[in-house]
Scaffold this motif. Structure first.
Motif, PDB file in Angstrom:
ATOM      1  N   TYR A  84       0.757  -1.095   0.095  1.00  0.00           N
ATOM      2  CA  TYR A  84       0.016  -0.038   0.098  1.00  0.00           C
ATOM      3  C   TYR A  84       0.892   1.172  -0.072  1.00  0.00           C
ATOM      4  N   ASP A  85       0.605   2.097  -0.888  1.00  0.00           N
ATOM      5  CA  ASP A  85       1.468   3.186  -0.916  1.00  0.00           C
ATOM      6  C   ASP A  85       0.548   4.678  -1.092  1.00  0.00           C
ATOM      7  N   GLU A  86       0.607   5.486   0.008  1.00  0.00           N
ATOM      8  CA  GLU A  86      -0.096   6.663   0.192  1.00  0.00           C
ATOM      9  C   GLU A  86      -0.239   7.573  -1.078  1.00  0.00           C
ATOM     10  N   ARG A  87       0.780   7.501  -1.847  1.00  0.00           N
ATOM     11  CA  ARG A  87       1.270   8.314  -3.015  1.00  0.00           C
ATOM     12  C   ARG A  87       0.243   7.870  -4.158  1.00  0.00           C
ATOM     13  N   LEU A  88      -0.505   6.966  -4.069  1.00  0.00           N
ATOM     14  CA  LEU A  88      -1.473   6.414  -4.960  1.00  0.00           C
ATOM     15  C   LEU A  88      -2.933   6.860  -4.877  1.00  0.00           C
ATOM     16  N   VAL A  89      -3.059   7.559  -3.607  1.00  0.00           N
ATOM     17  CA  VAL A  89      -4.530   8.089  -3.636  1.00  0.00           C
ATOM     18  C   VAL A  89      -4.905   9.004  -4.491  1.00  0.00           C
ATOM     19  N   GLU A  90      -6.492   9.082  -4.552  1.00  0.00           N
ATOM     20  CA  GLU A  90      -6.993  10.014  -5.512  1.00  0.00           C
ATOM     21  C   GLU A  90      -6.711  11.374  -5.008  1.00  0.00           C
ATOM     22  N   MET A  91      -6.782  12.516  -5.757  1.00  0.00           N
ATOM     23  CA  MET A  91      -6.789  13.771  -5.332  1.00  0.00           C
ATOM     24  C   MET A  91      -7.623  14.183  -4.408  1.00  0.00           C
ATOM     25  N   ASP A  92      -7.293  15.055  -3.410  1.00  0.00           N
ATOM     26  CA  ASP A  92      -7.997  15.602  -2.383  1.00  0.00           C
ATOM     27  C   ASP A  92      -8.795  16.784  -2.934  1.00  0.00           C
ATOM     28  N   PHE A  93      -9.961  16.812  -2.696  1.00  0.00           N
ATOM     29  CA  PHE A  93     -10.942  17.766  -3.328  1.00  0.00           C
ATOM     30  C   PHE A  93     -11.239  18.808  -2.284  1.00  0.00           C
ATOM     31  N   GLY A  94     -10.659  18.582  -1.182  1.00  0.00           N
ATOM     32  CA  GLY A  94     -11.081  19.664   0.054  1.00  0.00           C
ATOM     33  C   GLY A  94     -12.284  19.784   0.265  1.00  0.00           C
ATOM     34  N   GLY A  95     -12.942  20.886   0.400  1.00  0.00           N
ATOM     35  CA  GLY A  95     -14.337  21.209   1.012  1.00  0.00           C
ATOM     36  C   GLY A  95     -15.316  20.923  -0.372  1.00  0.00           C
ATOM     37  N   TRP A  96     -14.770  20.382  -1.276  1.00  0.00           N
ATOM     38  CA  TRP A  96     -15.563  19.714  -2.390  1.00  0.00           C
ATOM     39  C   TRP A  96     -16.086  18.259  -2.281  1.00  0.00           C
ATOM     40  N   GLU A  97     -15.181  17.460  -1.580  1.00  0.00           N
ATOM     41  CA  GLU A  97     -15.471  16.130  -1.188  1.00  0.00           C
ATOM     42  C   GLU A  97     -16.942  15.900  -0.773  1.00  0.00           C
ATOM     43  N   MET A  98     -17.522  14.798  -1.265  1.00  0.00           N
ATOM     44  CA  MET A  98     -18.994  14.575  -1.023  1.00  0.00           C
ATOM     45  C   MET A  98     -20.053  15.490  -1.249  1.00  0.00           C
ATOM     46  N   GLN A  99     -19.682  16.352  -2.091  1.00  0.00           N
ATOM     47  CA  GLN A  99     -20.802  17.427  -2.478  1.00  0.00           C
ATOM     48  C   GLN A  99     -21.046  17.262  -3.989  1.00  0.00           C
ATOM     49  N   PRO A 100     -22.437  17.392  -4.174  1.00  0.00           N
ATOM     50  CA  PRO A 100     -22.883  17.105  -5.532  1.00  0.00           C
ATOM     51  C   PRO A 100     -22.241  18.307  -6.428  1.00  0.00           C
ATOM     52  N   TRP A 101     -21.695  17.637  -7.326  1.00  0.00           N
ATOM     53  CA  TRP A 101     -21.096  18.424  -8.389  1.00  0.00           C
ATOM     54  C   TRP A 101     -21.849  19.853  -8.923  1.00  0.00           C
ATOM     55  N   ASP A 102     -23.282  19.631  -9.011  1.00  0.00           N
ATOM     56  CA  ASP A 102     -23.955  20.587  -9.117  1.00  0.00           C
ATOM     57  C   ASP A 102     -24.299  21.877  -8.323  1.00  0.00           C
ATOM     58  N   ALA A 103     -23.825  21.473  -6.840  1.00  0.00           N
ATOM     59  CA  ALA A 103     -23.903  22.384  -5.745  1.00  0.00           C
ATOM     60  C   ALA A 103     -22.617  23.100  -5.474  1.00  0.00           C
ATOM     61  N   ILE A 104     -21.523  22.620  -6.136  1.00  0.00           N
ATOM     62  CA  ILE A 104     -20.312  23.618  -6.229  1.00  0.00           C
ATOM     63  C   ILE A 104     -20.481  24.741  -7.231  1.00  0.00           C
ATOM     64  N   PRO A 105     -20.263  25.799  -6.381  1.00  0.00           N
ATOM     65  CA  PRO A 105     -20.463  27.242  -7.349  1.00  0.00           C
ATOM     66  C   PRO A 105     -19.608  27.331  -8.769  1.00  0.00           C
ATOM     67  N   ARG A 106     -20.455  27.693  -9.502  1.00  0.00           N
ATOM     68  CA  ARG A 106     -19.855  27.586 -10.969  1.00  0.00           C
ATOM     69  C   ARG A 106     -18.603  28.561 -11.313  1.00  0.00           C
ATOM     70  N   ALA A 107     -18.398  29.528 -10.065  1.00  0.00           N
ATOM     71  CA  ALA A 107     -17.352  30.317 -10.176  1.00  0.00           C
ATOM     72  C   ALA A 107     -16.160  29.390  -9.874  1.00  0.00           C
ATOM     73  N   ASP A 108     -16.311  28.599  -9.007  1.00  0.00           N
ATOM     74  CA  ASP A 108     -15.141  27.752  -8.650  1.00  0.00           C
ATOM     75  C   ASP A 108     -14.762  26.824  -9.573  1.00  0.00           C
ATOM     76  N   ILE A 109     -15.876  26.067 -10.082  1.00  0.00           N
ATOM     77  CA  ILE A 109     -15.387  25.223 -11.476  1.00  0.00           C
ATOM     78  C   ILE A 109     -14.778  25.807 -12.267  1.00  0.00           C
ATOM     79  N   ASP A 110     -15.371  27.213 -12.868  1.00  0.00           N
ATOM     80  CA  ASP A 110     -14.567  27.922 -13.711  1.00  0.00           C
ATOM     81  C   ASP A 110     -13.258  28.236 -13.208  1.00  0.00           C
ATOM     82  N   ALA A 111     -12.721  28.522 -11.965  1.00  0.00           N
ATOM     83  CA  ALA A 111     -11.618  29.006 -11.661  1.00  0.00           C
ATOM     84  C   ALA A 111     -10.641  27.893 -11.727  1.00  0.00           C
ATOM     85  N   TRP A 112     -11.034  26.710 -11.663  1.00  0.00           N
ATOM     86  CA  TRP A 112     -10.465  25.278 -11.511  1.00  0.00           C
ATOM     87  C   TRP A 112     -10.159  25.079 -13.224  1.00  0.00           C
ATOM     88  N   ALA A 113     -11.169  25.286 -14.034  1.00  0.00           N
ATOM     89  CA  ALA A 113     -10.937  25.042 -15.475  1.00  0.00           C
ATOM     90  C   ALA A 113      -9.785  26.023 -16.084  1.00  0.00           C
TER      91      ALA A 113
END
Length: 177
Positions: free
Chosen positions: A67-96
């Motif tokens: 087991y290697d911790e470096r293989l875990v998926e990306m940490d989405f912080g406060g977005w974790e377990m939130q519906p994608w459509d509940a994440i503010p569009r401005a935040d998604i656009d900033a990431w894009a």
């Protein structure tokens, strides 16, 4: 090098999850195991993300998974377990607008994930006589980054390449590098 994506986790459709440690339905685990046992070569070292959706599969595929911790998926912080459509569009656009450096939900940037994946890949190449002789059970994001790393890209280029790559990697599927 054989990359294996974990079975489908127990999470509602349309929910953002990355580093969240999700379980897998027993029937999905059994279906994935049956398919993989018929196709994976025996005797190769097996590395895995320690998150349950990978670790449960790895433990059933190998008597001694690494087991290697470096293989875990990306940490989405406060977005974790939130519906994608509940994440503010401005935040998604900033990431894009800055897919390499932006930290979704205040979590981890794709660049930081690429750096840890590149570190894992370099260690694997040093540890294995033929660095490509291994099975790696991980996540779609890690698979895209490992594939980019395998082509010789540096972490910033890996991050950009992975962000632009198709995100359609089926659960339980394999990718041979």
């Amino acid at each position: 090098m054989i990359l294996v994506r974990h079975p489908q986790p127990l999470v509602a459709p349309g929910v953002c999850y990355g580093r969240t440690d999700l379980a897998v339905a027993p029937e999905h685990l059994e279906q994935t195991l049956a398919a993989l046992r018929a196709s994976l070569p025996a005797g190769l070292p097996l590395y895995s993300s320690p998150l349950r959706r990978c670790a449960e599969l790895a433990a059933r595929l190998s008597p001694a998974p690494i087991y290697d911790e470096r293989l875990v998926e990306m940490d989405f912080g406060g977005w974790e377990m939130q519906p994608w459509d509940a994440i503010p569009r401005a935040d998604i656009d900033a990431w894009a607008g800055d897919v390499v450096h932006y930290r979704p939900g205040g979590g981890e940037s794709v660049l930081r994930m690429a750096e840890r994946i590149a570190d894992f890949y370099a260690d694997l190449q040093r540890q294995q006589p033929c660095g490509s002789d291994a099975i790696i059970v991980c996540h779609a994001g890690a698979m895209r980054l490992l594939a980019a790393c395998h082509t010789g890209l540096a972490p910033a280029e890996m991050a950009l390449h992975a962000a632009r790559a198709a995100h359609n990697i089926p659960y339980g599927s394999t990718l041979v590098l």
